[in-house]
Design a protein around this motif. Structure first.
Motif, PDB file in Angstrom:
ATOM      1  N   PRO A  38       0.843  -1.196   0.000  1.00  0.00           N
ATOM      2  CA  PRO A  38       0.000   0.000   0.000  1.00  0.00           C
ATOM      3  C   PRO A  38       0.879   1.248   0.000  1.00  0.00           C
ATOM      4  CG  PRO A  38       0.024  -0.998   2.168  1.00  0.00           C
ATOM      5  CD  PRO A  38       0.789  -1.915   1.256  1.00  0.00           C
ATOM      6  N   ALA A  39       0.613   2.110  -0.943  1.00  0.00           N
ATOM      7  CA  ALA A  39       1.375   3.357  -1.012  1.00  0.00           C
ATOM      8  C   ALA A  39       0.932   4.254   0.141  1.00  0.00           C
ATOM      9  CB  ALA A  39       1.131   4.054  -2.343  1.00  0.00           C
ATOM     10  N   ILE A  40       1.872   4.932   0.724  1.00  0.00           N
ATOM     11  CA  ILE A  40       1.591   5.794   1.867  1.00  0.00           C
ATOM     12  C   ILE A  40       1.014   7.112   1.362  1.00  0.00           C
ATOM     13  CG2 ILE A  40       2.630   7.081   3.750  1.00  0.00           C
ATOM     14  CD1 ILE A  40       4.607   4.772   4.035  1.00  0.00           C
ATOM     15  N   GLU A  41      -0.163   7.451   1.873  1.00  0.00           N
ATOM     16  CA  GLU A  41      -0.808   8.708   1.509  1.00  0.00           C
ATOM     17  C   GLU A  41      -1.064   9.496   2.780  1.00  0.00           C
ATOM     18  OE1 GLU A  41      -4.485  10.460  -1.113  1.00  0.00           O
ATOM     19  OE2 GLU A  41      -4.735   8.495  -0.205  1.00  0.00           O
ATOM     20  N   ALA A  42      -0.790  10.771   2.728  1.00  0.00           N
ATOM     21  CA  ALA A  42      -1.026  11.644   3.877  1.00  0.00           C
ATOM     22  C   ALA A  42      -1.730  12.912   3.412  1.00  0.00           C
ATOM     23  CB  ALA A  42       0.295  11.995   4.557  1.00  0.00           C
ATOM     24  N   ILE A  43      -2.597  13.402   4.281  1.00  0.00           N
ATOM     25  CA  ILE A  43      -3.408  14.577   3.947  1.00  0.00           C
ATOM     26  C   ILE A  43      -3.173  15.656   5.003  1.00  0.00           C
ATOM     27  CG2 ILE A  43      -5.758  15.413   3.619  1.00  0.00           C
ATOM     28  CD1 ILE A  43      -6.526  12.561   2.868  1.00  0.00           C
ATOM     29  N   ALA A  44      -3.155  16.896   4.554  1.00  0.00           N
ATOM     30  CA  ALA A  44      -3.082  18.042   5.465  1.00  0.00           C
ATOM     31  C   ALA A  44      -4.113  19.063   5.012  1.00  0.00           C
ATOM     32  CB  ALA A  44      -1.693  18.652   5.470  1.00  0.00           C
ATOM     33  N   ALA A  56       3.175  12.240   6.153  1.00  0.00           N
ATOM     34  CA  ALA A  56       3.561  11.013   5.452  1.00  0.00           C
ATOM     35  C   ALA A  56       4.759  10.361   6.137  1.00  0.00           C
ATOM     36  CB  ALA A  56       3.880  11.315   3.993  1.00  0.00           C
ATOM     37  N   GLU A  57       5.735  11.173   6.534  1.00  0.00           N
ATOM     38  CA  GLU A  57       6.901  10.630   7.241  1.00  0.00           C
ATOM     39  C   GLU A  57       6.477   9.976   8.552  1.00  0.00           C
ATOM     40  OE1 GLU A  57       9.353  14.082   7.629  1.00  0.00           O
ATOM     41  OE2 GLU A  57      10.456  13.646   5.786  1.00  0.00           O
ATOM     42  N   ALA A  67       4.214   2.930  10.912  1.00  0.00           N
ATOM     43  CA  ALA A  67       4.019   1.629  10.284  1.00  0.00           C
ATOM     44  C   ALA A  67       5.301   0.802  10.277  1.00  0.00           C
ATOM     45  CB  ALA A  67       3.512   1.806   8.860  1.00  0.00           C
ATOM     46  N   GLY A  68       6.417   1.416  10.649  1.00  0.00           N
ATOM     47  CA  GLY A  68       7.692   0.706  10.663  1.00  0.00           C
ATOM     48  C   GLY A  68       8.314   0.588   9.288  1.00  0.00           C
ATOM     49  N   ALA A  69       7.911   1.431   8.369  1.00  0.00           N
ATOM     50  CA  ALA A  69       8.448   1.403   7.012  1.00  0.00           C
ATOM     51  C   ALA A  69       9.387   2.580   6.809  1.00  0.00           C
ATOM     52  CB  ALA A  69       7.310   1.479   5.995  1.00  0.00           C
ATOM     53  N   SER A  70      10.261   2.429   5.828  1.00  0.00           N
ATOM     54  CA  SER A  70      11.153   3.537   5.496  1.00  0.00           C
ATOM     55  C   SER A  70      10.565   4.265   4.292  1.00  0.00           C
ATOM     56  CB  SER A  70      12.551   3.019   5.172  1.00  0.00           C
ATOM     57  OG  SER A  70      12.495   2.164   4.055  1.00  0.00           O
ATOM     58  N   LEU A  71      10.480   5.570   4.398  1.00  0.00           N
ATOM     59  CA  LEU A  71       9.872   6.369   3.335  1.00  0.00           C
ATOM     60  C   LEU A  71      10.909   7.328   2.783  1.00  0.00           C
ATOM     61  CD1 LEU A  71       7.268   7.326   1.827  1.00  0.00           C
ATOM     62  CD2 LEU A  71       7.055   9.017   3.627  1.00  0.00           C
ATOM     63  N   ASP A  72      11.038   7.340   1.467  1.00  0.00           N
ATOM     64  CA  ASP A  72      11.913   8.295   0.804  1.00  0.00           C
ATOM     65  C   ASP A  72      11.053   9.467   0.351  1.00  0.00           C
ATOM     66  OD1 ASP A  72      13.995   9.577  -0.362  1.00  0.00           O
ATOM     67  OD2 ASP A  72      14.274   8.133  -1.995  1.00  0.00           O
ATOM     68  N   VAL A  73      11.307  10.637   0.903  1.00  0.00           N
ATOM     69  CA  VAL A  73      10.484  11.812   0.619  1.00  0.00           C
ATOM     70  C   VAL A  73      10.605  12.217  -0.844  1.00  0.00           C
ATOM     71  CG1 VAL A  73      10.075  14.206   1.297  1.00  0.00           C
ATOM     72  CG2 VAL A  73      10.746  12.544   3.004  1.00  0.00           C
ATOM     73  N   ASP A  74      11.679  11.827  -1.504  1.00  0.00           N
ATOM     74  CA  ASP A  74      11.857  12.178  -2.912  1.00  0.00           C
ATOM     75  C   ASP A  74      10.836  11.485  -3.815  1.00  0.00           C
ATOM     76  OD1 ASP A  74      13.985  13.756  -2.224  1.00  0.00           O
ATOM     77  OD2 ASP A  74      15.469  12.172  -2.551  1.00  0.00           O
ATOM     78  N   HIS A  75      10.184  10.421  -3.321  1.00  0.00           N
ATOM     79  CA  HIS A  75       9.214   9.685  -4.132  1.00  0.00           C
ATOM     80  C   HIS A  75       7.776  10.111  -3.859  1.00  0.00           C
ATOM     81  CE1 HIS A  75      12.238   7.083  -5.785  1.00  0.00           C
ATOM     82  NE2 HIS A  75      12.678   6.791  -4.585  1.00  0.00           N
TER      83      HIS A  75
END
Length: 169
Positions: free
Chosen positions: A9-15, A68-69, A75-83
């Motif tokens: 699942p792709a991480i989605e965040a809303i503000a 998103a970070e 969730a214990g996942a690593s997220l690259d903000v560049d993506h």
């Protein structure tokens, strides 16, 4: 179907920023420029655009990136903000402030101060989500092997100690 790898699942965040003191029409001009852009590119566009609304939109975009970070960290996942890219962004009309302006001969004219609600959503690119899932699976597999090797080494040492203890008697 059992052999198919699960889609990460792709991480989605809303503000969201509510009751921003600017006309929705003016803010929409800026929001249309960043829709669909990479998050980093959208920040650059907002930094150099000559509109007053860019400050508020940049603040909301930075908040969405931070959300998103945080979501990935929880969730214990690593997220690259560049993506990350701006998947959805829109502006709705907020409440209107009714005001009075003095007019000649003791009269008053009514006018309205418009406000708006700004919503920005960032989403991780689907290829980055698949890469993140593959990296997590590879890491789990490597740790599984290490744990098994350590366990076997401990059992071998314990077995040698027991055998050595029996020969002394």
């Amino acid at each position: 179907m059992a052999n198919e790898p699960m889609q990460a699942p792709a991480i989605e965040a809303i503000a969201m920023a509510r009751h921003v003191r600017s006309s929705p029409q003016k803010v929409r001009l800026v929001v249309d420029m960043i829709r669909g852009q990479r998050a980093e590119d959208a920040l650059q566009i907002l930094r150099f655009a000559k509109k007053r609304a860019t400050r508020d939109i940049e603040k909301v975009l930075r908040s969405a990136i931070a959300n998103a970070e945080r979501k990935a960290e929880d969730a214990g996942a690593s997220l690259d903000v560049d993506h990350l890219f701006v998947s959805r962004c829109f502006v709705n009309e907020g409440s209107r402030w009714k005001r009075l302006r003095p007019a000649p001969m003791g009269r008053a004219f009514r006018y309205q101060r418009r406000t708006c609600h700004i919503v920005v959503a960032v989403l991780e690119h689907h290829q980055a989500a698949q890469h993140r899932q593959a990296a997590a699976a590879a890491e789990a597999e490597s740790h599984k092997g290490v744990k098994g090797a350590v366990k076997k080494a401990r059992q071998a040492l314990v077995g040698k100690k027991k055998q050595a203890g029996k020969t002394r008697k």
